[in-house]
Design a protein around this motif. Structure first.
Motif, mmCIF file in Angstrom:
data_model
loop_
_atom_site.group_PDB
_atom_site.id
_atom_site.type_symbol
_atom_site.label_atom_id
_atom_site.label_comp_id
_atom_site.label_asym_id
_atom_site.label_seq_id
_atom_site.Cartn_x
_atom_site.Cartn_y
_atom_site.Cartn_z
ATOM 1 N N ILE A 46 0.831 -1.196 0.000
ATOM 2 C CA ILE A 46 0.000 0.000 0.000
ATOM 3 C C ILE A 46 0.866 1.247 0.000
ATOM 4 O O ILE A 46 0.590 2.223 -0.723
ATOM 5 C CB ILE A 46 -0.928 0.002 1.234
ATOM 6 C CG1 ILE A 46 -1.920 -1.163 1.130
ATOM 7 C CG2 ILE A 46 -1.674 1.309 1.351
ATOM 8 C CD1 ILE A 46 -2.603 -1.477 2.422
ATOM 9 N N LYS A 47 1.930 1.219 0.806
ATOM 10 C CA LYS A 47 2.806 2.394 0.844
ATOM 11 C C LYS A 47 3.470 2.610 -0.513
ATOM 12 O O LYS A 47 3.709 3.745 -0.911
ATOM 13 C CB LYS A 47 3.857 2.222 1.941
ATOM 14 C CG LYS A 47 3.260 2.451 3.308
ATOM 15 C CD LYS A 47 4.268 2.400 4.446
ATOM 16 C CE LYS A 47 3.523 2.612 5.751
ATOM 17 N NZ LYS A 47 4.098 1.890 6.870
ATOM 18 N N GLU A 48 3.721 1.513 -1.204
ATOM 19 C CA GLU A 48 4.370 1.620 -2.506
ATOM 20 C C GLU A 48 3.417 2.178 -3.561
ATOM 21 O O GLU A 48 3.760 3.069 -4.322
ATOM 22 C CB GLU A 48 4.842 0.221 -2.910
ATOM 23 C CG GLU A 48 5.888 0.200 -3.982
ATOM 24 C CD GLU A 48 6.078 -1.212 -4.522
ATOM 25 O OE1 GLU A 48 6.549 -1.345 -5.660
ATOM 26 O OE2 GLU A 48 5.729 -2.181 -3.805
ATOM 27 N N LYS A 49 2.215 1.633 -3.601
ATOM 28 C CA LYS A 49 1.282 2.022 -4.645
ATOM 29 C C LYS A 49 0.467 3.259 -4.299
ATOM 30 O O LYS A 49 -0.171 3.842 -5.166
ATOM 31 C CB LYS A 49 0.296 0.863 -4.912
ATOM 32 C CG LYS A 49 0.944 -0.448 -5.271
ATOM 33 C CD LYS A 49 1.349 -0.510 -6.728
ATOM 34 C CE LYS A 49 2.061 -1.809 -7.035
ATOM 35 N NZ LYS A 49 2.426 -1.953 -8.426
ATOM 36 N N GLY A 50 0.453 3.596 -3.019
ATOM 37 C CA GLY A 50 -0.355 4.754 -2.623
ATOM 38 C C GLY A 50 -1.716 4.313 -2.144
ATOM 39 O O GLY A 50 -2.364 3.466 -2.760
ATOM 40 N N LEU A 51 -2.154 4.907 -1.046
ATOM 41 C CA LEU A 51 -3.396 4.490 -0.387
ATOM 42 C C LEU A 51 -4.594 4.589 -1.313
ATOM 43 O O LEU A 51 -5.498 3.755 -1.301
ATOM 44 C CB LEU A 51 -3.604 5.367 0.848
ATOM 45 C CG LEU A 51 -4.569 4.858 1.905
ATOM 46 C CD1 LEU A 51 -4.027 3.602 2.534
ATOM 47 C CD2 LEU A 51 -4.767 5.911 2.977
ATOM 48 N N HIS B 98 -8.126 -4.893 1.251
ATOM 49 C CA HIS B 98 -8.491 -3.884 0.258
ATOM 50 C C HIS B 98 -9.694 -3.088 0.714
ATOM 51 O O HIS B 98 -9.735 -1.857 0.600
ATOM 52 C CB HIS B 98 -8.768 -4.560 -1.084
ATOM 53 C CG HIS B 98 -9.084 -3.593 -2.174
ATOM 54 N ND1 HIS B 98 -10.378 -3.356 -2.609
ATOM 55 C CD2 HIS B 98 -8.295 -2.795 -2.910
ATOM 56 C CE1 HIS B 98 -10.354 -2.458 -3.567
ATOM 57 N NE2 HIS B 98 -9.098 -2.095 -3.776
ATOM 58 N N ARG B 99 -10.690 -3.786 1.273
ATOM 59 C CA ARG B 99 -11.881 -3.084 1.752
ATOM 60 C C ARG B 99 -11.514 -2.140 2.894
ATOM 61 O O ARG B 99 -11.986 -1.002 2.947
ATOM 62 C CB ARG B 99 -12.923 -4.089 2.237
ATOM 63 C CG ARG B 99 -14.191 -3.409 2.695
ATOM 64 C CD ARG B 99 -15.394 -4.325 2.754
ATOM 65 N NE ARG B 99 -16.604 -3.569 2.491
ATOM 66 C CZ ARG B 99 -17.293 -2.910 3.421
ATOM 67 N NH1 ARG B 99 -16.881 -2.917 4.660
ATOM 68 N NH2 ARG B 99 -18.375 -2.240 3.100
ATOM 69 N N ALA B 100 -10.643 -2.632 3.806
ATOM 70 C CA ALA B 100 -10.236 -1.788 4.928
ATOM 71 C C ALA B 100 -9.529 -0.534 4.432
ATOM 72 O O ALA B 100 -9.730 0.559 4.959
ATOM 73 C CB ALA B 100 -9.336 -2.574 5.861
ATOM 74 N N VAL B 101 -8.704 -0.696 3.389
ATOM 75 C CA VAL B 101 -7.997 0.460 2.845
ATOM 76 C C VAL B 101 -8.987 1.455 2.246
ATOM 77 O O VAL B 101 -8.947 2.656 2.532
ATOM 78 C CB VAL B 101 -6.978 0.010 1.784
ATOM 79 C CG1 VAL B 101 -6.502 1.183 0.956
ATOM 80 C CG2 VAL B 101 -5.810 -0.682 2.442
ATOM 81 N N TYR C 100 -10.226 2.274 7.289
ATOM 82 C CA TYR C 100 -9.942 1.824 8.647
ATOM 83 C C TYR C 100 -8.741 0.889 8.746
ATOM 84 O O TYR C 100 -8.515 0.258 9.760
ATOM 85 C CB TYR C 100 -11.163 1.188 9.306
ATOM 86 C CG TYR C 100 -11.742 -0.026 8.614
ATOM 87 C CD1 TYR C 100 -12.858 0.087 7.797
ATOM 88 C CD2 TYR C 100 -11.212 -1.299 8.816
ATOM 89 C CE1 TYR C 100 -13.407 -1.023 7.182
ATOM 90 C CE2 TYR C 100 -11.758 -2.414 8.199
ATOM 91 C CZ TYR C 100 -12.854 -2.269 7.381
ATOM 92 O OH TYR C 100 -13.399 -3.362 6.781
ATOM 93 N N PHE C 101 -7.949 0.822 7.698
ATOM 94 C CA PHE C 101 -6.816 -0.109 7.749
ATOM 95 C C PHE C 101 -5.732 0.357 8.706
ATOM 96 O O PHE C 101 -5.147 -0.431 9.437
ATOM 97 C CB PHE C 101 -6.242 -0.288 6.343
ATOM 98 C CG PHE C 101 -5.184 -1.345 6.278
ATOM 99 C CD1 PHE C 101 -3.871 -1.031 5.958
ATOM 100 C CD2 PHE C 101 -5.493 -2.677 6.541
ATOM 101 C CE1 PHE C 101 -2.893 -2.010 5.892
ATOM 102 C CE2 PHE C 101 -4.519 -3.654 6.480
ATOM 103 C CZ PHE C 101 -3.220 -3.325 6.147
ATOM 104 N N PHE C 102 -5.435 1.661 8.672
ATOM 105 C CA PHE C 102 -4.337 2.174 9.497
ATOM 106 C C PHE C 102 -4.822 2.733 10.818
ATOM 107 O O PHE C 102 -4.135 3.510 11.459
ATOM 108 C CB PHE C 102 -3.594 3.274 8.732
ATOM 109 C CG PHE C 102 -2.747 2.740 7.616
ATOM 110 C CD1 PHE C 102 -3.068 3.007 6.297
ATOM 111 C CD2 PHE C 102 -1.640 1.963 7.892
ATOM 112 C CE1 PHE C 102 -2.285 2.506 5.262
ATOM 113 C CE2 PHE C 102 -0.845 1.468 6.868
ATOM 114 C CZ PHE C 102 -1.169 1.735 5.548
ATOM 115 N N LEU C 103 -6.030 2.334 11.245
ATOM 116 C CA LEU C 103 -6.642 2.954 12.419
ATOM 117 C C LEU C 103 -5.861 2.725 13.700
ATOM 118 O O LEU C 103 -5.853 3.564 14.595
ATOM 119 C CB LEU C 103 -8.068 2.409 12.599
ATOM 120 C CG LEU C 103 -9.106 3.433 13.054
ATOM 121 C CD1 LEU C 103 -9.080 4.644 12.160
ATOM 122 C CD2 LEU C 103 -10.470 2.793 13.028
ATOM 123 N N ASP C 104 -5.192 1.578 13.828
ATOM 124 C CA ASP C 104 -4.522 1.306 15.102
ATOM 125 C C ASP C 104 -3.069 1.741 15.111
ATOM 126 O O ASP C 104 -2.340 1.477 16.052
ATOM 127 C CB ASP C 104 -4.640 -0.189 15.455
ATOM 128 C CG ASP C 104 -4.177 -1.054 14.301
ATOM 129 O OD1 ASP C 104 -4.121 -2.269 14.468
ATOM 130 O OD2 ASP C 104 -3.890 -0.496 13.218
#
Lengths: 95, 180
Positions: free
Chosen positions: A49-54, B40-43, B47-51
């Motif tokens: 994700i960090k590579e491709k962008g959020l 993918h859904r969390a992203v 809410y993926f990076f919430l914690d």
């Protein structure tokens, strides 16, 4: 050859119909979470994700990266346990 | 014929093993895909990076893994050897015995009232000699399951006095009633 493929098809059908496939899926998921595989894989996902962008990461990006790593990182003990159950099922229902 | 059968069954075993491996492979792939979809859904839902928080806080709250400490970094057997001074009798009591001691000392808690009640009852029936015995029995009857033993003790003590006024009265009554 077709005899074999018929046997395979019938076994797969039985697996699904008897609910064994669902149970095996749940068992595998539980075991993978227990042993930390899921957390490991999530950490790998973070890198992708960090590579491709959020905003631009797609399911395909994740799948392409995670699947080979995921397969390789399944612990042997988990594989063994699942295989035992599968073999038991086959012994009962494959002939 | 037999030889063929043997080789046939080993072929079958090999095929069964291959089938088992394939099934396992399918299941693992399913798990991986499931994880990808979940992530993918969390992203996309945010809410993926919430914690996660900033690096400094992450370091502050990291799990502690040293001997003698718990995961928060606190010493956990600190209170084993400490002694407390009782505010009532000013004695020095070990920390783990402090709460039960306070119960008896202050006269509060379930057991204290039970012991006090028993003392009152037996103090009325018998003379003062038995009272000193009662104090020794305190620790024996400390737990709740001794209720049966307490009952038995009460019964015995009330049976000990055949000369109490009630008894003789009932005898007199009976004799007068039977022969009118």
């Amino acid at each position: 050859m077709s005899k074999e493929s018929r046997m395979r098809a019938s076994v797969n059908q039985k697996l699904t119909e008897m609910g064994e496939r669902e149970r095996l899926k749940e068992l595998l998921r539980a075991k993978l979470t227990e042993c930390g595989w899921k957390d490991q894989m999530k950490a790998h996902c973070k890198e992708v994700i960090k590579e491709k962008g959020l905003d631009h990461v797609t399911v395909e990006d994740l799948v392409v990266d995670i699947t080979p790593k995921g397969r390789a990182l399944v612990p042997d003990s988990v594989k063994k346990e699942l295989l035992q159950r599968i073999r038991a099922f086959l012994a009962q229902h494959a002939t | 014929m037999k030889m063929e059968e043997v080789s046939m069954s080993s072929l079958d075993n090999g095929k069964l093993e291959g089938l088992a491996q394939d099934i396992l492979s399918d299941l693992v792939e399913d798990a991986c895909l499931g994880l990808c979809f979940e992530v993918h859904r969390a992203v996309k839902q945010g809410y993926f990076f919430l914690d996660d928080t900033d690096q400094e806080s992450m370091r502050d709250f990291e799990i502690v893994d040293q001997p003698g400490l718990d995961v928060f970094g606190q010493v956990y057997n600190q209170w084993k050897n400490k002694e407390c001074v009782c505010p009532n009798c000013s004695r020095s009591i070990a920390a783990s015995r402090f709460a039960p001691h306070l119960e008896k000392c202050l006269g509060m808690g379930r057991n204290s009232s039970r012991i006090a009640n028993r003392r009152i009852v037996t103090g009325n029936n018998t003379n003062n000699k038995s009272e000193s015995d009662q104090e020794d029995n305190d620790d024996v009857n400390d737990n709740d399951w001794s209720y049966g033993a307490e009952k038995k003790a009460k019964k015995r003590k009330s049976d000990k006095n055949p000369n109490s006024p009630r008894r003789s009265k009932s005898f007199k009554h009976k004799s007068t009633c039977l022969f009118p």
